[in-house]
Design a protein around this motif. Structure first.
Motif, PDB file in Angstrom:
ATOM      1  N   GLU A  38     -42.483 -50.171   1.502  1.00 54.24           N
ATOM      2  CA  GLU A  38     -42.285 -50.876   0.228  1.00 54.24           C
ATOM      3  C   GLU A  38     -40.793 -50.922  -0.137  1.00 54.24           C
ATOM      4  N   PHE A  39     -40.089 -49.827   0.133  1.00 52.12           N
ATOM      5  CA  PHE A  39     -38.647 -49.793  -0.126  1.00 52.12           C
ATOM      6  C   PHE A  39     -37.952 -50.912   0.643  1.00 52.12           C
ATOM      7  N   CYS A  40     -38.339 -51.079   1.915  1.00 55.52           N
ATOM      8  CA  CYS A  40     -37.747 -52.149   2.726  1.00 55.52           C
ATOM      9  C   CYS A  40     -38.105 -53.513   2.155  1.00 55.52           C
ATOM     10  N   SER A  41     -39.327 -53.689   1.713  1.00 54.14           N
ATOM     11  CA  SER A  41     -39.731 -54.996   1.176  1.00 54.14           C
ATOM     12  C   SER A  41     -38.932 -55.347  -0.081  1.00 54.14           C
ATOM     13  N   ILE A  42     -38.553 -54.333  -0.836  1.00 56.02           N
ATOM     14  CA  ILE A  42     -37.775 -54.573  -2.060  1.00 56.02           C
ATOM     15  C   ILE A  42     -36.298 -54.789  -1.730  1.00 56.02           C
ATOM     16  N   ARG A  52     -38.114 -59.500   6.296  1.00 54.96           N
ATOM     17  CA  ARG A  52     -38.537 -60.114   5.022  1.00 54.96           C
ATOM     18  C   ARG A  52     -40.055 -60.160   4.904  1.00 54.96           C
ATOM     19  N   ILE A  53     -40.708 -60.660   5.960  1.00 51.89           N
ATOM     20  CA  ILE A  53     -42.172 -60.788   5.923  1.00 51.89           C
ATOM     21  C   ILE A  53     -42.845 -59.512   6.435  1.00 51.89           C
ATOM     22  N   GLY A  58     -46.423 -55.043   6.140  1.00 49.89           N
ATOM     23  CA  GLY A  58     -46.550 -53.615   6.436  1.00 49.89           C
ATOM     24  C   GLY A  58     -47.183 -52.852   5.285  1.00 49.89           C
ATOM     25  N   VAL A  59     -46.748 -53.153   4.073  1.00 46.82           N
ATOM     26  CA  VAL A  59     -47.340 -52.498   2.896  1.00 46.82           C
ATOM     27  C   VAL A  59     -48.832 -52.836   2.825  1.00 46.82           C
ATOM     28  N   GLU A  60     -49.156 -54.114   3.055  1.00 50.75           N
ATOM     29  CA  GLU A  60     -50.563 -54.532   2.987  1.00 50.75           C
ATOM     30  C   GLU A  60     -51.415 -53.801   4.028  1.00 50.75           C
ATOM     31  N   VAL A  61     -50.874 -53.685   5.244  1.00 51.03           N
ATOM     32  CA  VAL A  61     -51.634 -53.035   6.317  1.00 51.03           C
ATOM     33  C   VAL A  61     -51.810 -51.550   6.028  1.00 51.03           C
ATOM     34  N   ILE A  62     -50.761 -50.895   5.555  1.00 43.40           N
ATOM     35  CA  ILE A  62     -50.880 -49.466   5.234  1.00 43.40           C
ATOM     36  C   ILE A  62     -51.884 -49.275   4.093  1.00 43.40           C
ATOM     37  N   LEU A  90     -32.483 -58.300  12.241  1.00 46.03           N
ATOM     38  CA  LEU A  90     -31.064 -58.539  12.493  1.00 46.03           C
ATOM     39  C   LEU A  90     -30.195 -57.313  12.239  1.00 46.03           C
ATOM     40  N   CYS A  91     -30.601 -56.446  11.327  1.00 51.12           N
ATOM     41  CA  CYS A  91     -29.760 -55.275  11.057  1.00 51.12           C
ATOM     42  C   CYS A  91     -30.617 -54.019  10.966  1.00 51.12           C
ATOM     43  N   ALA A  92     -29.948 -52.907  10.717  1.00 53.50           N
ATOM     44  CA  ALA A  92     -30.631 -51.606  10.719  1.00 53.50           C
ATOM     45  C   ALA A  92     -31.653 -51.469   9.601  1.00 53.50           C
ATOM     46  N   MET A  93     -31.533 -52.260   8.555  1.00 55.32           N
ATOM     47  CA  MET A  93     -32.492 -52.147   7.445  1.00 55.32           C
ATOM     48  C   MET A  93     -33.915 -52.396   7.951  1.00 55.32           C
ATOM     49  N   GLY A  94     -34.129 -53.539   8.545  1.00 54.37           N
ATOM     50  CA  GLY A  94     -35.460 -53.848   9.068  1.00 54.37           C
ATOM     51  C   GLY A  94     -35.718 -53.152  10.391  1.00 54.37           C
ATOM     52  N   GLY A  95     -34.674 -52.962  11.173  1.00 57.00           N
ATOM     53  CA  GLY A  95     -34.838 -52.377  12.503  1.00 57.00           C
ATOM     54  C   GLY A  95     -35.211 -50.910  12.480  1.00 57.00           C
ATOM     55  N   LEU A  96     -34.793 -50.203  11.441  1.00 56.30           N
ATOM     56  CA  LEU A  96     -35.077 -48.767  11.379  1.00 56.30           C
ATOM     57  C   LEU A  96     -36.183 -48.414  10.392  1.00 56.30           C
ATOM     58  N   THR A  97     -36.595 -49.379   9.586  1.00 52.30           N
ATOM     59  CA  THR A  97     -37.687 -49.103   8.638  1.00 52.30           C
ATOM     60  C   THR A  97     -38.941 -48.582   9.336  1.00 52.30           C
TER      61      THR A  97
END
Ligand code: SF4
Length: 122
Positions: A38-42, A52-53, A58-62, A90-97
């Protein structure tokens, strides 16, 4: 585990940017995994689709896993989604979430297999 770059890397972990979060043994790691997604989605800037998606899905699946909805299938979907975010962001935000989610599933599988709250109260 000693706090050391090489030892962390050997265990699939990373030191990160200087923050540590410590939980006692009552923490529900499935809910912490949801929090990380959720933190990443925000915080996602929205430039690339996997982050972004992916974080929203991910939140929905969890949520479905926590609710006990087709748990085994949704754990596979979550793993697939995490891999897509890791490989395609593209960056560590989504890549490491995905790291906390995948780590929580791997090390605390029992937290993803609890009775749904409503049923537990029955
Ligand atoms: S991974 Fe980085 S670039 Fe892509 S949407 Fe997330 S924050 Fe933006």
């Amino acid at each position: 585990m000693p706090m050391d770059y090489e030892i962390f890397a050997a265990n699939g972990a990373m030191v990160g940017h200087g923050g540590l979060v410590v939980f006692d043994d009552t923490v529900d790691m499935a809910r912490q995994a949801r929090f990380a997604m959720e933190f990443c989605s925000i915080e996602s800037c929205g430039k690339c689709t996997p982050c972004r998606i992916g974080a929203v899905r991910g939140v929905e699946v969890i949520d479905k896993i926590i609710a006990g909805i087709e748990r085994d299938k949704n754990l596979i979907v979550l793993d697939d989604l995490c891999q897509t975010m890791t490989d395609g962001s593209l960056c560590a935000m989504g890549g490491l979430t995905p790291m906390p989610e995948q780590s929580a599933v791997k090390h605390f599988p029992e937290d993803f297999d609890r009775p749904p709250v409503a049923k537990a109260a029955e």
